[in-house]
Write a protein that holds these residues in place. Sequence first.
Motif, PDB file in Angstrom:
ATOM      1  N   ASP A 135      59.109   8.138  54.603  1.00 19.95           N
ATOM      2  CA  ASP A 135      59.121   8.121  56.068  1.00 19.95           C
ATOM      3  C   ASP A 135      59.011   9.554  56.598  1.00 19.95           C
ATOM      4  O   ASP A 135      59.630  10.476  56.061  1.00 19.95           O
ATOM      5  N   VAL A 136      58.241   9.731  57.660  1.00 20.16           N
ATOM      6  CA  VAL A 136      58.124  11.037  58.309  1.00 20.16           C
ATOM      7  C   VAL A 136      59.127  11.111  59.453  1.00 20.16           C
ATOM      8  O   VAL A 136      59.191  10.203  60.294  1.00 20.16           O
ATOM      9  N   ALA A 137      59.911  12.189  59.483  1.00 20.57           N
ATOM     10  CA  ALA A 137      60.903  12.406  60.540  1.00 20.57           C
ATOM     11  C   ALA A 137      60.485  13.615  61.368  1.00 20.57           C
ATOM     12  O   ALA A 137      60.459  14.744  60.867  1.00 20.57           O
ATOM     13  N   PHE A 138      60.135  13.383  62.620  1.00 19.72           N
ATOM     14  CA  PHE A 138      59.686  14.438  63.533  1.00 19.72           C
ATOM     15  C   PHE A 138      60.933  15.095  64.146  1.00 19.72           C
ATOM     16  O   PHE A 138      61.809  14.407  64.676  1.00 19.72           O
ATOM     17  N   VAL A 139      61.020  16.418  64.075  1.00 13.59           N
ATOM     18  CA  VAL A 139      62.188  17.141  64.580  1.00 13.59           C
ATOM     19  C   VAL A 139      61.753  18.048  65.721  1.00 13.59           C
ATOM     20  O   VAL A 139      60.917  18.933  65.536  1.00 13.59           O
ATOM     21  N   LEU A 140      62.319  17.808  66.898  1.00 15.56           N
ATOM     22  CA  LEU A 140      61.963  18.572  68.091  1.00 15.56           C
ATOM     23  C   LEU A 140      63.254  19.071  68.737  1.00 15.56           C
ATOM     24  O   LEU A 140      63.813  18.444  69.631  1.00 15.56           O
ATOM     25  N   ALA A 141      63.746  20.211  68.256  1.00  9.59           N
ATOM     26  CA  ALA A 141      65.044  20.699  68.705  1.00  9.59           C
ATOM     27  C   ALA A 141      65.125  22.210  68.539  1.00  9.59           C
ATOM     28  O   ALA A 141      64.476  22.783  67.657  1.00  9.59           O
ATOM     29  N   PRO A 142      65.942  22.868  69.362  1.00  2.68           N
ATOM     30  CA  PRO A 142      66.174  24.304  69.194  1.00  2.68           C
ATOM     31  C   PRO A 142      67.038  24.556  67.964  1.00  2.68           C
ATOM     32  O   PRO A 142      67.612  23.621  67.395  1.00  2.68           O
ATOM     33  N   PRO A 143      67.171  25.820  67.542  1.00  2.46           N
ATOM     34  CA  PRO A 143      68.000  26.112  66.372  1.00  2.46           C
ATOM     35  C   PRO A 143      69.469  25.756  66.617  1.00  2.46           C
ATOM     36  O   PRO A 143      69.968  25.871  67.737  1.00  2.46           O
ATOM     37  N   SER A 168      59.431  17.027  59.488  1.00  2.39           N
ATOM     38  CA  SER A 168      58.282  17.537  60.231  1.00  2.39           C
ATOM     39  C   SER A 168      58.738  18.186  61.535  1.00  2.39           C
ATOM     40  O   SER A 168      58.757  17.551  62.591  1.00  2.39           O
ATOM     41  N   PRO A 169      59.115  19.476  61.494  1.00  5.89           N
ATOM     42  CA  PRO A 169      59.602  20.160  62.692  1.00  5.89           C
ATOM     43  C   PRO A 169      58.456  20.672  63.564  1.00  5.89           C
ATOM     44  O   PRO A 169      57.383  21.023  63.064  1.00  5.89           O
ATOM     45  N   ALA A 170      58.697  20.700  64.878  1.00  7.08           N
ATOM     46  CA  ALA A 170      57.684  21.185  65.817  1.00  7.08           C
ATOM     47  C   ALA A 170      58.345  22.067  66.867  1.00  7.08           C
ATOM     48  O   ALA A 170      59.568  22.021  67.073  1.00  7.08           O
ATOM     49  N   ASN A 171      57.538  22.848  67.543  1.00  3.38           N
ATOM     50  CA  ASN A 171      57.999  23.775  68.573  1.00  3.38           C
ATOM     51  C   ASN A 171      58.478  23.006  69.803  1.00  3.38           C
ATOM     52  O   ASN A 171      57.677  22.329  70.454  1.00  3.38           O
ATOM     53  N   PRO A 172      59.762  23.101  70.159  1.00  2.00           N
ATOM     54  CA  PRO A 172      60.252  22.353  71.317  1.00  2.00           C
ATOM     55  C   PRO A 172      59.700  22.842  72.650  1.00  2.00           C
ATOM     56  O   PRO A 172      59.853  22.167  73.666  1.00  2.00           O
ATOM     57  N   ALA A 173      59.035  24.002  72.645  1.00  2.00           N
ATOM     58  CA  ALA A 173      58.453  24.529  73.882  1.00  2.00           C
ATOM     59  C   ALA A 173      57.087  23.925  74.185  1.00  2.00           C
ATOM     60  O   ALA A 173      56.546  24.131  75.281  1.00  2.00           O
ATOM     61  N   LEU A 174      56.516  23.166  73.250  1.00  4.39           N
ATOM     62  CA  LEU A 174      55.206  22.563  73.477  1.00  4.39           C
ATOM     63  C   LEU A 174      55.259  21.534  74.605  1.00  4.39           C
ATOM     64  O   LEU A 174      56.316  20.985  74.913  1.00  4.39           O
ATOM     65  N   THR A 175      54.100  21.263  75.183  1.00  4.66           N
ATOM     66  CA  THR A 175      54.017  20.246  76.227  1.00  4.66           C
ATOM     67  C   THR A 175      54.001  18.858  75.603  1.00  4.66           C
ATOM     68  O   THR A 175      53.773  18.693  74.396  1.00  4.66           O
ATOM     69  N   ALA A 176      54.206  17.851  76.443  1.00  2.49           N
ATOM     70  CA  ALA A 176      54.193  16.469  75.962  1.00  2.49           C
ATOM     71  C   ALA A 176      52.846  16.108  75.340  1.00  2.49           C
ATOM     72  O   ALA A 176      52.787  15.413  74.317  1.00  2.49           O
ATOM     73  N   ASP A 177      51.756  16.590  75.931  1.00  2.00           N
ATOM     74  CA  ASP A 177      50.431  16.293  75.383  1.00  2.00           C
ATOM     75  C   ASP A 177      50.240  16.935  74.005  1.00  2.00           C
ATOM     76  O   ASP A 177      49.675  16.324  73.094  1.00  2.00           O
ATOM     77  N   GLU A 178      50.710  18.178  73.865  1.00  2.00           N
ATOM     78  CA  GLU A 178      50.586  18.868  72.579  1.00  2.00           C
ATOM     79  C   GLU A 178      51.422  18.160  71.502  1.00  2.00           C
ATOM     80  O   GLU A 178      50.985  17.992  70.364  1.00  2.00           O
ATOM     81  N   ILE A 179      52.612  17.749  71.889  1.00  2.00           N
ATOM     82  CA  ILE A 179      53.483  17.043  70.948  1.00  2.00           C
ATOM     83  C   ILE A 179      52.879  15.698  70.550  1.00  2.00           C
ATOM     84  O   ILE A 179      52.932  15.304  69.387  1.00  2.00           O
ATOM     85  N   SER A 180      52.276  15.022  71.502  1.00  2.00           N
ATOM     86  CA  SER A 180      51.620  13.754  71.210  1.00  2.00           C
ATOM     87  C   SER A 180      50.536  13.936  70.157  1.00  2.00           C
ATOM     88  O   SER A 180      50.360  13.096  69.271  1.00  2.00           O
ATOM     89  N   GLY A 181      49.811  15.038  70.238  1.00  2.00           N
ATOM     90  CA  GLY A 181      48.772  15.324  69.253  1.00  2.00           C
ATOM     91  C   GLY A 181      49.346  15.541  67.861  1.00  2.00           C
ATOM     92  O   GLY A 181      48.775  15.083  66.865  1.00  2.00           O
ATOM     93  N   LEU A 182      50.486  16.241  67.758  1.00  2.00           N
ATOM     94  CA  LEU A 182      51.113  16.472  66.461  1.00  2.00           C
ATOM     95  C   LEU A 182      51.664  15.176  65.877  1.00  2.00           C
ATOM     96  O   LEU A 182      51.563  14.929  64.669  1.00  2.00           O
ATOM     97  N   VAL A 183      52.255  14.349  66.745  1.00  2.00           N
ATOM     98  CA  VAL A 183      52.780  13.057  66.298  1.00  2.00           C
ATOM     99  C   VAL A 183      51.649  12.191  65.734  1.00  2.00           C
ATOM    100  O   VAL A 183      51.817  11.501  64.719  1.00  2.00           O
ATOM    101  N   ALA A 184      50.494  12.270  66.370  1.00  2.00           N
ATOM    102  CA  ALA A 184      49.336  11.500  65.876  1.00  2.00           C
ATOM    103  C   ALA A 184      48.896  11.986  64.493  1.00  2.00           C
ATOM    104  O   ALA A 184      48.414  11.199  63.675  1.00  2.00           O
ATOM    105  N   LEU A 185      49.058  13.282  64.224  1.00  2.00           N
ATOM    106  CA  LEU A 185      48.670  13.833  62.927  1.00  2.00           C
ATOM    107  C   LEU A 185      49.593  13.377  61.803  1.00  2.00           C
ATOM    108  O   LEU A 185      49.143  13.049  60.710  1.00  2.00           O
ATOM    109  N   SER A 186      50.913  13.372  62.067  1.00  2.00           N
ATOM    110  CA  SER A 186      51.875  13.123  60.991  1.00  2.00           C
ATOM    111  C   SER A 186      52.373  11.687  60.920  1.00  2.00           C
ATOM    112  O   SER A 186      52.871  11.252  59.879  1.00  2.00           O
ATOM    113  N   GLY A 187      52.283  10.927  62.016  1.00  2.00           N
ATOM    114  CA  GLY A 187      52.680   9.532  62.013  1.00  2.00           C
ATOM    115  C   GLY A 187      54.146   9.283  61.701  1.00  2.00           C
ATOM    116  O   GLY A 187      54.459   8.515  60.787  1.00  2.00           O
ATOM    117  N   PRO A 188      55.077   9.884  62.432  1.00  2.00           N
ATOM    118  CA  PRO A 188      56.500   9.701  62.130  1.00  2.00           C
ATOM    119  C   PRO A 188      57.002   8.303  62.499  1.00  2.00           C
ATOM    120  O   PRO A 188      56.481   7.662  63.409  1.00  2.00           O
TER     121      PRO A 188
END
Length: 546
Positions: A92-100, A119-139
């Motif tokens: 399972d892929v777990a997407f992590v969107l949080a500050p340190p 699968s950590p991502a930059n919490p400063a990204l926009t919703a559209d950018e995050i949607s694109g990353l989620v589509a790549l990894s499929g969490p």
Amino acid sequence: MPPPPADVDPRSGYCAATKTFHSLRPPLLLPPPDLPLSFPSFTFSLLPATLPSRPALVDAATGEVVPFPAFLSQVRALAAALRARLGVSRGDVAFVLAPPGLHIPVLYYALMAVGAIVSPANPALTADEISGLVALSGPSVAFAVKATTGKLPPGLNTVLLDSARFLSFLHKPHDEDGTADGTDVVIHQSDPAAILYSSGTTGRAKAVVLTHRNLMASNATRGPATAEVLMLALPIFHIYGFTFCFRVAPSANTLVLHTARRFDAREVLAAVGRFGATRLALAPPTLLAIVRAAEEDETLIARAATLQAVNCGGAPMATELFRRFFHKFPDVCLQQGYGLTETTAGFCRAAGEEESGEIGSVGRLLWGAEVKIVHPETGLALPPGMPGELWVRGPFVMKGYAGDKDSTSKILDSEGWLRTGDLCYIDKDGFVFVVDRLKELIKYKGYQVPPAELESLLQTHPNIDEAAVVPYPDDEAGELPVAFIVRSSGSNLYEAQIKEFVAKQVVHYKQIHHVFFVNTIPKNAAGKILRKDLAKLALQHIRSRL
């Protein structure tokens, strides 16, 4: 990992027969690759039998600590909750969107322990950018905080790290036989452990798949076996900060996390002294901030007296910044490294004072690394001292890009060689020098102009704090080097002075043709210059002058 050939040069590591550079570091043992083993199990097995009484984790902003016994207990309890309460399982892929925060290393370890993919991502990204990353990894699940959860796509199962529910996961008892905490899950070293995202600054973002063995190999190169107090002042979603999180084990280090929303150099230096940090992890922009603060107030240097070493990576560093740092911190070892997300962070690093003194180098090859320097046009492998594209092979090289076989095959060949896209050379003593990104070389009348070289030169000017050089299209020359400059406080430096300063020190085709003064140089979270943004800005500025 087989030993290097017998005819390897003992100084450079170069084998003339294979035209390959080899690491000359002492070998470090990894488990047999076919042994079922997760990265957390590997690192925790290296901890001393009697856990130290000192903290494993410290929040630099609040002073909150997590002792080693509590840290391991939290990882096991959370792993049990992930399986029993959330249904997270192997693959399972777990997407992590949080500050340190103190929960992040615990979460990373617990997810990997049950075979899930972090699968950590930059919490400063926009919703559209995050949607694109989620589509790549499929969490199948996401971990966020109240401030970031609104950016996640609707319908994605989300757990809030700042909720009472999550906190309860850290303290629930786990089954003594290990069936709940994940120790019964069969995890292969070749299984994916993490998916991180390339910056996308030179194209669309890609999802980089790293395995448990990749992380083992990367962790095995980490250096001293004695415990240190490490302070991490880096984004934990970036490969540099991500892998640094795991340095709590195996050497039983204390990890101090910089959790403030903004980087304040004075506060960081104060925290170094307050928590007795011996090593500080920074990127070039934050290192510059540290140097500036020390230049303005020398009392800050004494407050950070426990500091012995600074690791700096994630982006190129100007040689002038080295000199300014050593001038203020002569007793601190500044160690630069080099690597990619695709190589599970650094595979080159300066180790010790002698190597750190080789200014301009990113150190020598770490254990397990094989490198070829390849001519970009002929494809021939080159000897020491000759610049070309750096190709690397080793147990730290990624599995590939998730769902993108075409992009994977373009960068990673069937023999395991990864093309870095960086123009580099290795000298007769085995030191690696990064000239520039091949794609970022400015083409002036057929000549190649490395922007990083001009940036380093510009930053030797006493009235320049930061500089960035980008190409500007020209009908006759092809491309012209233009510079963006951040002047030092109180400076009235003007364009003609900068052009003259450069012209006196470089060949004609490397001269600066336009200068733009700005308040800041745009960079990504790792400190890399956003050259595409600056190139667009240059077009706007020059067209407005016409």
